[in-house]
Structures are given as structure tokens and as C-alpha cells.
Design a protein around this motif. Structure first.
Motif, mmCIF file in Angstrom:
data_model
loop_
_atom_site.group_PDB
_atom_site.id
_atom_site.type_symbol
_atom_site.label_atom_id
_atom_site.label_comp_id
_atom_site.label_asym_id
_atom_site.label_seq_id
_atom_site.Cartn_x
_atom_site.Cartn_y
_atom_site.Cartn_z
ATOM 1 N N ALA A 1 54.381 79.556 75.219
ATOM 2 C CA ALA A 1 54.884 78.169 74.655
ATOM 3 C C ALA A 1 53.521 77.776 73.337
ATOM 4 C CB ALA A 1 54.330 77.148 75.259
ATOM 5 N N PRO A 2 53.665 77.437 72.358
ATOM 6 C CA PRO A 2 53.648 77.491 71.161
ATOM 7 C C PRO A 2 51.993 76.419 70.928
ATOM 8 C CG PRO A 2 55.214 75.790 71.346
ATOM 9 C CD PRO A 2 55.246 76.297 72.576
ATOM 10 N N VAL A 3 51.648 76.962 69.992
ATOM 11 C CA VAL A 3 50.147 76.588 68.921
ATOM 12 C C VAL A 3 51.111 75.280 68.659
ATOM 13 C CG1 VAL A 3 48.360 76.105 67.792
ATOM 14 C CG2 VAL A 3 48.629 78.549 69.406
ATOM 15 N N ASN A 4 49.921 73.695 68.048
ATOM 16 C CA ASN A 4 50.754 72.800 67.488
ATOM 17 C C ASN A 4 49.315 72.531 66.159
ATOM 18 O OD1 ASN A 4 49.863 69.990 67.664
ATOM 19 N ND2 ASN A 4 49.850 71.177 69.678
ATOM 20 N N ILE A 5 49.630 71.872 65.203
ATOM 21 C CA ILE A 5 48.322 71.461 64.171
ATOM 22 C C ILE A 5 48.945 70.600 63.943
ATOM 23 C CG2 ILE A 5 47.647 72.127 62.310
ATOM 24 C CD1 ILE A 5 46.950 74.491 63.912
ATOM 25 N N ALA A 6 48.040 69.097 64.017
ATOM 26 C CA ALA A 6 48.812 67.683 63.751
ATOM 27 C C ALA A 6 47.594 67.850 62.122
ATOM 28 C CB ALA A 6 47.515 67.297 64.892
ATOM 29 N N VAL A 7 49.578 66.853 61.576
ATOM 30 C CA VAL A 7 49.209 65.942 60.270
ATOM 31 C C VAL A 7 48.412 64.708 59.980
ATOM 32 C CG1 VAL A 7 50.569 67.722 59.201
ATOM 33 C CG2 VAL A 7 51.645 65.287 60.013
ATOM 34 N N ILE A 8 48.545 64.278 61.612
ATOM 35 C CA ILE A 8 47.776 62.815 61.939
ATOM 36 C C ILE A 8 47.240 62.912 63.256
ATOM 37 C CG2 ILE A 8 48.380 60.636 62.599
ATOM 38 C CD1 ILE A 8 49.013 61.216 59.679
ATOM 39 N N LYS A 9 46.326 63.087 62.805
ATOM 40 C CA LYS A 9 45.002 63.617 64.117
ATOM 41 C C LYS A 9 44.462 62.446 65.184
ATOM 42 C CE LYS A 9 43.797 67.257 61.612
ATOM 43 N NZ LYS A 9 44.152 68.293 62.054
ATOM 44 N N TYR A 10 44.516 63.371 66.471
ATOM 45 C CA TYR A 10 44.553 62.494 67.532
ATOM 46 C C TYR A 10 42.464 62.880 67.584
ATOM 47 C CZ TYR A 10 42.931 62.800 72.482
ATOM 48 O OH TYR A 10 42.614 63.084 73.641
ATOM 49 N N TRP A 11 42.152 61.321 68.050
ATOM 50 C CA TRP A 11 40.963 61.082 67.886
ATOM 51 C C TRP A 11 40.142 59.633 68.498
ATOM 52 C CZ3 TRP A 11 37.847 65.316 67.421
ATOM 53 C CH2 TRP A 11 36.776 65.066 67.762
ATOM 54 N N GLY A 12 40.204 60.182 69.711
ATOM 55 C CA GLY A 12 39.489 59.052 70.568
ATOM 56 C C GLY A 12 41.040 58.293 71.880
ATOM 57 N N ALA B 1 58.594 60.910 55.996
ATOM 58 C CA ALA B 1 59.196 62.174 53.786
ATOM 59 C C ALA B 1 59.218 63.512 55.254
ATOM 60 C CB ALA B 1 56.873 62.441 54.219
ATOM 61 N N ILE B 2 59.028 64.138 55.946
ATOM 62 C CA ILE B 2 59.438 65.273 56.858
ATOM 63 C C ILE B 2 61.345 64.831 56.941
ATOM 64 C CG2 ILE B 2 59.466 66.124 59.188
ATOM 65 C CD1 ILE B 2 56.379 65.238 59.302
ATOM 66 N N ILE B 3 61.434 63.741 57.575
ATOM 67 C CA ILE B 3 62.995 63.859 57.279
ATOM 68 C C ILE B 3 63.409 64.428 56.258
ATOM 69 C CG2 ILE B 3 64.958 62.000 57.760
ATOM 70 C CD1 ILE B 3 63.271 60.934 60.038
ATOM 71 N N ASP B 4 63.189 63.287 54.900
ATOM 72 C CA ASP B 4 63.571 63.809 53.385
ATOM 73 C C ASP B 4 62.831 64.826 53.215
ATOM 74 O OD1 ASP B 4 64.329 61.022 54.504
ATOM 75 O OD2 ASP B 4 62.701 59.497 52.324
ATOM 76 N N LYS B 5 61.973 66.142 53.351
ATOM 77 C CA LYS B 5 61.787 67.066 53.476
ATOM 78 C C LYS B 5 61.029 66.165 52.099
ATOM 79 C CE LYS B 5 66.240 69.686 54.133
ATOM 80 N NZ LYS B 5 66.302 70.569 54.233
ATOM 81 N N ASP B 6 60.484 65.745 51.406
ATOM 82 C CA ASP B 6 59.470 65.590 50.723
ATOM 83 C C ASP B 6 58.584 65.731 50.335
ATOM 84 O OD1 ASP B 6 57.308 63.795 49.240
ATOM 85 O OD2 ASP B 6 58.070 61.405 49.642
ATOM 86 N N PHE B 7 57.976 66.791 50.375
ATOM 87 C CA PHE B 7 56.402 67.301 50.774
ATOM 88 C C PHE B 7 55.357 66.888 49.523
ATOM 89 C CE2 PHE B 7 53.115 70.695 49.457
ATOM 90 C CZ PHE B 7 53.278 71.286 51.205
ATOM 91 N N VAL B 8 55.423 66.310 48.398
ATOM 92 C CA VAL B 8 54.619 65.521 47.672
ATOM 93 C C VAL B 8 53.749 64.293 48.496
ATOM 94 C CG1 VAL B 8 53.680 64.146 46.021
ATOM 95 C CG2 VAL B 8 55.101 66.309 45.551
ATOM 96 N N THR B 9 54.721 63.791 49.562
ATOM 97 C CA THR B 9 54.219 62.734 50.255
ATOM 98 C C THR B 9 53.701 62.988 51.484
ATOM 99 O OG1 THR B 9 56.136 60.936 49.255
ATOM 100 C CG2 THR B 9 54.984 60.549 51.841
ATOM 101 N N PHE B 10 54.480 64.308 51.653
ATOM 102 C CA PHE B 10 53.760 64.808 53.418
ATOM 103 C C PHE B 10 52.488 65.263 53.351
ATOM 104 C CE2 PHE B 10 53.253 68.886 55.412
ATOM 105 C CZ PHE B 10 53.712 68.921 56.761
ATOM 106 N N ALA B 11 52.272 65.744 51.950
ATOM 107 C CA ALA B 11 51.164 66.673 51.544
ATOM 108 C C ALA B 11 49.662 65.538 51.303
ATOM 109 C CB ALA B 11 51.451 67.728 50.476
ATOM 110 N N GLU B 12 50.568 64.737 50.669
ATOM 111 C CA GLU B 12 48.853 63.774 50.590
ATOM 112 C C GLU B 12 48.265 62.817 51.884
ATOM 113 O OE1 GLU B 12 50.161 61.827 47.060
ATOM 114 O OE2 GLU B 12 49.911 62.957 45.621
ATOM 115 N N ILE B 13 49.369 62.406 53.264
ATOM 116 C CA ILE B 13 49.269 61.445 53.830
ATOM 117 C C ILE B 13 48.356 62.484 54.986
ATOM 118 C CG2 ILE B 13 50.058 60.753 55.965
ATOM 119 C CD1 ILE B 13 52.522 59.855 53.746
ATOM 120 N N THR B 14 48.443 64.260 54.935
ATOM 121 C CA THR B 14 48.232 65.709 55.611
ATOM 122 C C THR B 14 46.885 65.359 55.008
ATOM 123 O OG1 THR B 14 49.744 66.029 56.103
ATOM 124 C CG2 THR B 14 48.386 67.551 56.582
ATOM 125 N N MET B 15 46.785 65.471 54.013
ATOM 126 C CA MET B 15 46.063 65.191 53.347
ATOM 127 C C MET B 15 44.437 64.393 53.236
ATOM 128 S SD MET B 15 46.126 68.014 49.828
ATOM 129 C CE MET B 15 46.686 67.294 49.467
#
Lengths: 389, 389
Positions: free
Chosen positions: B8-19, B229-243
Motif C-alpha cells: 500500500a502507498p504513502v499519501n501526501i495531503a494537499v488539503i490537510k487533516y488537522w483535528g 483544478a486537479i480534474i482540469d490539470k490546472d497546475f497554477v490553481t492546484f499549486a496555490e491552494i496547496t501552498m
């Protein structure tokens, strides 16, 4: 030539100012609250002069001539001239002003020198022009936090609600002699690289921090509770609110895009030191607060000062081991830290992380210096410091 | 003896779980969203076995026997046995289970190994017991973020609204082959001191962060926008939300009392590197995200990989200059960074700050390994790794 020479203090906020709702009038998005520090250790000193022979407004800061064209300086000049007392002989509207200002601490210390500087300028001008009544709103036009340096003791900058800013003023919460046991220890951190300026930083936070609005809702209750703690001399409550508000301010900075980071690894070691020390004491005996830079400001009571300074010296010694940290201001007798204290505090010893300490107390508001020897300008209205070079 | 072996794989959250809103059922205060990483680089591998001869449940993790009495393990066992398929010959209720699990990456890497580990355990048990239907909710009982490792591609953990947690499950957003250009670069930072565990950290944040509630209100919109953004492969939006979401998660940690700091000076230099690189490119080409530790995870597109890795190697070289950083996983051809790039990025060169890189891509969900050679247990149900020692 008529001159006035004054001094004004630095203040350190325990409830932080971060965000303007009006950039020109410098109206904040929340009220803030600070302690005014002792002027023996930290003060600005300013001489203002008017004379019919002066051709133009001129200003020297720490021995260097600076322009007076900035909007903030012009706003201060305009507002002060507008409120000139009638009984005064000075022709405030037509005569030009010379200003000379110096700090008794290095600007490299990373302490908010603009608050002391603008408070001193406005206080000096108000004496020169015989301005009556409120002047903290004029100081606010120079630098928001400067309005809090117009008073001694603990001071609240009430954000106000009027659009002209006339009720966005400082109010003294308690006099400078109200809580004589309170000590303030500034830990000047060695790494002083250039940080995002607070004016620019708070602009970006207002634009895009999604958490700032929540902070704005939280602050009024914090102001109410910390005011009561100060009046009651309830150190534990005072300290916990102070630390939580410092952390929240830095959380807002981190929630800004791009993120703003003022805290460094050394700042975080100091935070960890304080929490571990308090845990060890089973009582909150020390509070930290950090402004827009890595320097720590610790609040603590006189009785704990030697123990805490000695532990700071143990964990953050100068590069050259065996020497002790330089302490500016009030002297402290260092102790050998107990093994029990050292065992309880689990942070690495980090040489060369703290440059020096400033040990001070709660202080008075601006003062007029009537001794002519204190005047920073010579008979020609030029800085004495330049003359002697 | 019946055995099943899976990865099974590792995953890295781009929208974080905290709480958590429920500590036992592990129900989160907000939905989260992650990328599943390639298993060639990062995976857990687990063999589960049942046999009538086994006297008790037993578990070995990375070659060391561990107890199975923890509430989380017991919850996973109970729930899996409850859902055992009828057509299966295994007596899941009475036969004891042996488990052997290994990671192909050092736990010292500071990557969330528990997500991969619990996903692998639950997936293996579900195959052993022929469980039909949803199993991500069982993985969630082991470790919240483990539920996201049950699927490949991008995965949302929907927080759900039912009190029994039955709708708090993972849903695949896009398949692992949806965005083949996407690369993930893990920067393993050298300083791996002990940090506040995420279970304890998020408990304290829920108790006393005054900003967390605001974050909970903000997340749904972020999930919606990053999904698009993920569905549209819109990297700029994906990246800004992630950061922004990484920064906000760390802001909440700082707003916790006592404050939690996972980011170090090196983490902040990486953040500064990414923003300066993006500014220089006049386009958001790289996104960072940080979990409960100082390691950075960078998202970027294949076309920018050699340039970015070469710059990372320039600014964060190994101690011994002249060598290049170790890159695990997919190979990258390093370039000499251009003078233009180096001039545009104003951060200090910091040797020995990054230990190594892991270069990977979006990957698949858990896999069954049917080759008997892959089995981690011998015929007696004991780890082969112990036998060979």
C-alpha cells in the motif's frame, strides 16, 4: 529661534497591531495594547526648532539628513500646525521646521524605533506649537504604534469607529508605577537579516489572510481580559494572553500568501525555553512576545529575574564560552543555574544565538528636557553632532 | 495456513487533516485531499495469515514484534472480522492472525508511515476475510489519513456527517494516470529531532486554537476548487491552494497553546526558494507542502524537474561540496544552474540541510502480491526476516 527638546519611549505590544482598514489615516483593524518601556534603556530624543531664517523643513535622523516629503511626515506637520495654540508666538503656518532626532539604541537591534521616533516628533512639535488636548492621533498618522508611546505604563490603542480617525487614539490603562515588580527583558537575536517590513506585511495579510477576520473578532475579548489582569496584577493571566496573542499574530503572518515568517529556529528555542521553564515551575512565570522580527521580549517579575537571565545565559551563551551575555540597562546578578533547572529544560545549548540582553522596566511617557545642553541643534538650527565631526 | 500479501502507498495531503471531532472513531473536523505516491519509491508491504495453530494475534513491524493490544489495532481487527464474507473458508472470528509488515523507506525519513501501514493491513485483511464493499472506513479506524491510501491517484477523505462514521470515507478524485506530468519531490531535511506527534498535536489544537474553527469553515471551498483544478490539470490553481493550505495548517499549529512548530529555518528557506523561483518564472511552477515535520514535499511538472532539482542541489548541497544530493526513486539528469536563475533566487547556500531527495509520481492504490516468494511469513507463520538473521 525657538526650540523644544523631548524624549519618548519604545513600546512593546502584548496585544498586537496587524492590519489597517485605512492606509492614509492609519486606522487599525483591531485595538492593541502595549507596555511602555523605560527610557533609560530605550528612547528617542528629538529637538524641533522654528526660525524665520529657515528656508525649508529639514530633518536629521541619527546624524543623517532625511527628506521630509514622505506622506506620513507631511500628515504629522499639517495636523500639528492645524492645532497650534492661539496664545503662542510661533508662526506655525509659515515658519519652517528643523528636526533632529537620535535613538539611544542601535536600529540594528530590530526594535520598533519608528514608534518612539514619531511619538517624540509629535510630542516635541505639540510643545513647540502649544497644541492642547489629544495628540496620540497625530502620532498615529506617523506610525500606528507611535500613538501608544505618547503615554507611560500600559497603554491601549483604541481602534475607534469614526471614519476621520478622531477616536482612534491611545488611552493609558495603568500608570508606569502601577506594577513595579514587572520586568522586561529584550533578547536581541544574532541573525538580523532583512525581514518583510511591517507596513507591507500587514497590507498583504489584510488582502489575503483568510484567518485575519477571525482574529479581529477575537481581539476585543483579549483586550478586556488582559486589561483586567494588568489592573489586578494577575501575572499568570497577563502572561498567557500575551503569549497566545504573539503566537496568533505570527500564525496570521504564516497564513498570509506568500507566507511571512519572523520567527527563526532561535526564536522557537526561546519559546520552548519559556514553556519548559513555566512547566517546571508549575506556574506561568515568564511570557514571551515577538514583533516583526526574531527578537524576543520577555515579561517576568523582579523576583524571577536573576534565575531566568542566568538560564538564558546558560542556553544561549556568547560564542566564546566562559564569557557571559552582555546585559544593557538595569544590572542583574547572575547565578549558577541549578542542576534541577538544567535537567528540567530540554533544549540544546546554542552559542552565539543571542547578541545581548536589554533589561528594563515599565516606563514613563514622553518628557521635555529643558536644559539647553540637551538641545540637539546649534544656534544655526543645524545638528550639533554634525558640527563636532 | 492461509496468507495474503499486499502493498500500500504513502499519501501526501494537499488539503490537510488537522483535528478530530471523535477520537475513537477518528472522525475529522474537516475533509482532506491527498495525492497517492508511487509505490516503487514509498510503500508498506504486509503479509497477514490465519491458521488454527496460532495461539494469539501477533504482529511484527519492520522486523520487530509489536503488541496488538492498542485500541486502534483492535478496532481494525473487530471491524474487519465483522465484515467477513460468507463464502470464505477462513474462520475470522476464532482463528488468530499473524501480521508482518515492512516499509521500503526508513521511518527516520519522517514520512507518515502509519497511513501506508494501516492501509496495507486493512487491505490485506479484507482480502484474507473476503470483505466486500467499502474498506476505507476500516483503515480510518487505524489512522485517519490511512483511509486515503486505499486508493490511487488523487483522493478525498470526505469527513461525513453520520455519528457512527460510516460516511467518513475516502473517494477517488482522479485515477493515478490522470495527470501523468505531475511529479512529487520529497526533500528529506537533515534535522530530524522529535516533534509533537500529530495525534497529540491536533488534540491540543482542537482544544485551544481560536482560529481552527475558521479554518474548518474555509476548507470546503478549498476542496471544491482544488478538485476542479486537479480534474482540469490546472497546475497554477492546484499549486496555490496547496501552498496556502500548508501554510494555514502550520498557522493553526502556531495558534495552538503551547504553540506547535514543525517548520524549521531550512523549511522556511525551501518556502522562500519556491516563491522566488515562481516569481522569477512569472508563473507558479512549483508548490510546497509540509506535514507534521520539517520535510518538504514539492509538486511540479515533469518539464521543470531537472531545473528545479538542480537548483535545490545548488542551494542545499551535501556537506562535502562537489558531491550532489542523493536522489532516490526516479532518476533526474542534473544541469548546471544558469546564472540568471541563481541571480534571481536570493537565499543563502546551506550545505548539509537536506539529507536526500525522493523523486516519485502519482501512484496506484494497494496491490495484492500473489507470488509466494513475496510472502513475509514462513510456513510456521513467523517472519522470514527473523529466520534469516
Amino acid at each position: 529661534m525657538k526650540t523644544v527638546t523631548c524624549t519618548a519611549p519604545v513600546n512593546i505590544a502584548v496585544i498586537k497591531y496587524w492590519g489597517k482598514k485605512d492606509e492614509d489615516l492609519i486606522l487599525p483593524t483591531n485595538s492593541s495594547l502595549s507596555a511602555t518601556l523605560g527610557q533609560d534603556e530605550l528612547r528617542a530624543k528629538t529637538t524641533v526648532a522654528v526660525d524665520s531664517s529657515f528656508k525649508e523643513d529639514k530633518m536629521w535622523l541619527n546624524g543623517k539628513e532625511e527628506g521630509v516629503v514622505s506622506k506620513r511626515i507631511q500628515n504629522v506637520f499639517r495636523e500639528t500646525r492645524k492645532r497650534k495654540g492661539n496664545q503662542d508666538s510661533v508662526d506655525g503656518l509659515n515658519q519652517k521646521i528643523h528636526i533632529c532626532s537620535e535613538n539611544n539604541f542601535p536600529t540594528a537591534a530590530g526594535l520598533a524605533s519608528s514608534a518612539a521616533g514619531y511619538a517624540c516628533l509629535v510630542y516635541s512639535l505639540s510643545k513647540l506649537f502649544n497644541v492642547q488636548g489629544e495628540i496620540s492621533d497625530i502620532a498615529r498618522l506617523g506610525s500606528g504604534s507611535a500613538c501608544r508611546s505618547i503615554y507611560g505604563g500600559f497603554v491601549e490603542w483604541q481602534m475607534g469607529s469614526l471614519s476621520d480617525g478622531s477616536d482612534s487614539i491611545a488611552k493609558q490603562v495603568t500608570h508606569d508605577h502601577h506594577w513595579p515588580e514587572m520586568c522586561i527583558l529584550v533578547l536581541v537575536v544574532s541573525d538580523q537579516k532583512k525581514h518583510t517590513g511591517s507596513t507591507q506585511g500587514m497590507q498583504i495579510s489584510v488582502q489575503n489572510s483568510t484567518l485575519l477576520q477571525k482574529r479581529i473578532e477575537i481581539v476585543p475579548n483579549r483586550i478586556k481580559n488582559i486589561t483586567k489582569a494588568i489592573i489586578d496584577k494577575d501575572f499568570v493571566t497577563f502572561a498567557e494572553i500575551t503569549m497566545k496573542d504573539s503566537n496568533q499574530f505570527h500564525a496570521i503572518c504564516l497564513d498570509t500568501y506568500p507566507p511571512i515568517s519572523y520567527l527563526t529556529d532561535v526564536s522557537r528555542q526561546i519559546i520552548s525555553f519559556v514553556h519548559q521553564f513555566n512547566d517546571h515551575c508549575q506556574q506561568t512565570k515568564v511570557a514571551y512576545t515577538f514583533d516583526a522580527g526574531p527578537n524576543a521580549c520577555l515579561y517576568l517579575l523582579e523576583e524571577d529575574l536573576p534565575r531566568v537571565v542566568s538560564l538564558v545565559n546558560h542556553y544561549f551563551p556568547p560564542q566564546n564560552n566562559g564569557l557571559t551575555l552582555t546585559i544593557q540597562g538595569r544590572p542583574v546578578t547572575l547565578q549558577t543555574p541549578t542542576q534541577e533547572d538544567k535537567d528540567a529544560i530540554n533544549i540544546p545549548v546554542s552559542p552565539n544565538s543571542i547578541k545581548y540582553l536589554i533589561n528594563t522596566k515599565i516606563g514613563k511617557g514622553p518628557q521635555v528636557l529643558s536644559d539647553p545642553k540637551e538641545c540637539l541643534l546649534n544656534d544655526d538650527g543645524l545638528p550639533k553632532s554634525l558640527q563636532s565631526q
